[in-house]
Design an enzyme around this catalytic site. Structure first.
Site, mmCIF file in Angstrom:
data_model
loop_
_atom_site.group_PDB
_atom_site.id
_atom_site.type_symbol
_atom_site.label_atom_id
_atom_site.label_comp_id
_atom_site.label_asym_id
_atom_site.label_seq_id
_atom_site.Cartn_x
_atom_site.Cartn_y
_atom_site.Cartn_z
ATOM 1 N N CYS A 73 0.807 -1.224 0.000
ATOM 2 C CA CYS A 73 0.000 0.000 0.000
ATOM 3 C C CYS A 73 0.843 1.278 0.000
ATOM 4 O O CYS A 73 0.577 2.203 -0.767
ATOM 5 C CB CYS A 73 -0.999 -0.007 1.151
ATOM 6 N N HIS A 122 -2.477 0.874 7.071
ATOM 7 C CA HIS A 122 -2.893 0.704 5.681
ATOM 8 C C HIS A 122 -3.249 2.061 5.111
ATOM 9 O O HIS A 122 -3.694 2.966 5.821
ATOM 10 C CB HIS A 122 -4.100 -0.236 5.587
ATOM 11 N N HIS A 134 -5.942 1.141 -3.918
ATOM 12 C CA HIS A 134 -5.025 0.653 -2.894
ATOM 13 C C HIS A 134 -4.532 -0.749 -3.222
ATOM 14 O O HIS A 134 -5.069 -1.430 -4.090
ATOM 15 C CB HIS A 134 -5.682 0.693 -1.514
#
Length: 163
Positions: A73, A122, A134
């Site tokens: 990510c 994240h 993502h």
């Protein structure tokens, strides 16, 4: 005599701030122009980062991946913004700390980086209209997803790189 000198001094002192305000007006206008120029440059870079992120859709997730064929990510976010001319640190927490311009969820613009979970472990790239791109997790591929109720529940901040 002492009282008269105080009265005479008061109008001159009162006039000074008005003159300073007039002199400051051109400086404020120049700062506003600089801000508009910076905002325009940031928007252009953000659009470039978003376009680059779109091109990565379908690439595989790989822990520690920084591209160009696999990503995690923060690698995807950093790689997208690097292509747009903005260097970011490597990890999600480092990125959040390093980018000074924090953004509320209601003021998100394309290119903003959105963070999730209590440790900001994240992140994704906001692409507009309630969506982000993502790198989800191992075994999955880069994708565009809606910031639905789940992501709203675990949302933990956003930053605007490039300002």
């Amino acid at each position: 005599m002492f009282g008269a000198s105080l009265l005479a001094a008061a109008p001159a002192q009162a006039a000074a701030p008005a003159q300073a305000t007039v002199a400051a007006a051109p400086m404020a206008a120049a700062q506003a122009r600089v801000s508009k120029e910076r905002a325009a440059r940031q928007k252009k870079r953000a659009n470039y980062a978003v376009r680059y992120a779109y091109k990565q859709i379908g690439d595989p997730y790989r822990y520690g991946g920084t591209g160009p064929r696999s990503w995690d990510c923060s690698g995807l976010a950093g790689g997208s913004w690097r292509k747009a001319g903005v260097k970011l640190p490597r990890t999600t927490t480092q990125i959040y700390r390093a980018v000074r311009h924090k953004v509320s969820r209601k003021r998100l613009k394309p290119g903003d980086l959105v963070f999730f979970y209590s440790g900001r472990s994240h992140m994704g790239i906001y692409v507009g209209k309630g969506y982000m791109i993502h790198a989800p997790s191992s075994g999955k591929r880069i994708k565009k997803v809606k910031l639905n109720s789940y992501y709203k529940r675990v949302y933990n901040g956003a930053v605007r790189p490039g300002l």
